[in-house]
Design an enzyme around this catalytic site. Structure first.
Site, short mmCIF file in Angstrom:
data_model
loop_
_atom_site.label_atom_id
_atom_site.label_comp_id
_atom_site.label_asym_id
_atom_site.label_seq_id
_atom_site.Cartn_x
_atom_site.Cartn_y
_atom_site.Cartn_z
N CYS A 160 0.89 -1.23 -0.09
CA CYS A 160 0.18 0.10 0.09
C CYS A 160 0.91 1.32 -0.13
O CYS A 160 1.21 1.76 1.15
CB CYS A 160 -1.02 0.14 1.15
SG CYS A 160 -2.04 1.38 1.12
N CYS A 335 -6.19 2.39 -3.00
CA CYS A 335 -5.82 2.86 -1.87
C CYS A 335 -6.50 4.11 -1.36
O CYS A 335 -6.53 5.04 -1.90
CB CYS A 335 -4.25 3.51 -2.27
SG CYS A 335 -3.10 3.82 -1.01
#
Length: 403
Positions: A160, A335
């Site tokens: 991430c 995200c």
């Protein structure tokens, strides 16, 4: 031991793939190799560090998520021998297979930052990248009322890409709420050269940076920490820079899984070398890999694994049946960038940084901070994970045909 399908790794990608396989073909002989007794919802750790979730909300027993009918081999993998269709375990046994799926995640290389491991969890040094440390992040945010707070991001690839920023924005959001933000110097040290890799999301993030008064330091990579003396050193284009800190949130360097990296499955970077569309191995037809251990050039996110699992399940069954792969992964990643407590910039994109919104812009414009996106992450995504993805329910994740 021999199994029709052997899955190395019982994390998010491995369990989701096992569940998707069984949804398509019940009674299939599947074994999952996983040594841990706990299963973690890692995207929740950002929320733990921001005081929104408790760490217990992000953890369940591995037994509770293991699909019914799957053989759980509670052991660690020590090596792969794809030429002989076998996997060696640390307990000395060997398991053979007709088809192998590798989902062992990547490795957090804490040791690459000098002095970091011995000071994590104390001296103001923390990281949301560990289950046990995320609560310490929130503790530090609550205690810090003045001084300097440093947030770091290492070179890509990492889990991430937005997580280091999320920790920073949620911290700033709390300091803003408490009226102490003006007394805290916040710095973001990013080893890369841009704030975020998909340009459409940068304007909203820059507005957030300016709102909180964050100092951006690009091409600045954390290399050494002295916790007791509250000092950190960064490698920059102009040499090494020393910074004092009161709080330091670290995103560790990340590498390919060590067992994968030392096997015939690995590419030069240490990741399982797969076709980026079919997720089948480049050299071994009866091997697939997905999640953070794979070589695909997508963002390493939970959303990526959620999309990859049905693709692997579809193509693995085709391989067992002697047929060609029919499903393709398009590089989708998501995200949810928590720019404040209550608002999120929902970044969704595929290979090449092409935008891939799940909702029409009149419902949710992912390029702008949104309360709806916050509710999606805080309220909808955890049950989608536990009750959807891990159960083989492919909500918004149906595989698309090749071509």
């Amino acid at each position: 031991m021999h199994h029709k399908i052997l899955i190395a790794g019982g994390g998010s990608a491995g369990i989701a793939t096992a569940a998707s396989l069984l949804k398509r073909r019940s009674g299939l002989d599947i074994a999952v190799i996983e040594p841990r007794g706990e299963h973690f919802y890692q995207p929740g750790w950002t929320m733990v560090g921001g005081g929104i979730f408790s760490k217990e909300q992000t953890c369940r027993s591995e037994a509770s998520v293991m699909p019914s009918g799957v053989n759980w081999i509670k052991a660690s993998v020590s090596g792969f021998d794809p030429d002989n269709n076998s996997v060696a375990l640390k307990n000395g046994t060997t398991v053979t297979y007709d088809l192998l799926i590798v989902a062992m995640g990547n490795r957090l290389a804490w040791e690459e930052i000098e002095g970091l491991e011995e000071t994590l969890g104390k001296n103001g040094v923390t990281s949301n990248y560990r289950y046990d440390l995320a609560p310490y992040t929130w503790e530090l945010v609550q205690k810090t009322r003045r001084g300097r707070a440093l947030f770091t991001q290492p070179p890509m690839p990492i889990k991430c890409a937005g997580a280091p920023q999320k920790a920073m924005y949620l911290s700033c959001s709390e300091w803003e709420k408490q009226g102490t933000l003006g007394d805290i110097d916040v710095e973001f040290h990013n080893a890369g050269g841009v704030l975020f890799g998909v340009k459409e999301y940068v304007p909203a993030l820059m507005e957030t940076v300016e709102r909180y008064g964050i100092d951006l330091a690009f091409t600045s990579n954390l290399v050494r920490v002295d916790g007791p003396n509250h000092k950190a050193w960064f490698k920059t284009e102009d040499g090494e820079v020393e910074r004092d800190f009161d709080m330091l949130h670290v995103c560790p360097p990340q590498r390919g899984n060590q067992v994968v990296a030392h096997s015939a499955l690995a590419d030069d970077a240490g990741y399982a070398e797969v076709d980026q569309a079919t997720l089948r191995h480049a050299r071994f037809e009866n091997v697939f890999a997905l999640g953070d251990c794979g070589s695909t050039p997508n963002a390493k996110t939970m959303a990526a694994a959620r999309k990859q699992a049905p693709v692997v399940a579809t193509n693995a069954l085709a391989q067992l049946d002697g047929k060609s792969a029919t499903a393709a992964y398009d590089g989708y990643g998501s995200c949810p960038l928590t720019v404040e407590n209550g608002k999120i910039v929902l970044a969704e994109f595929t290979y090449g940084g092409n935008l891939a919104p799940s909702f029409p812009s009149w419902v949710l414009d992912g390029t702008k901070p949104s309360k709806l996106a916050w509710r999606l992450k805080a309220q909808a995504l955890p049950p989608i994970y536990w009750d959807g993805m891990l159960k083989g329910r492919e909500w918004l994740a149906k595989p698309v045909p090749i071509g």
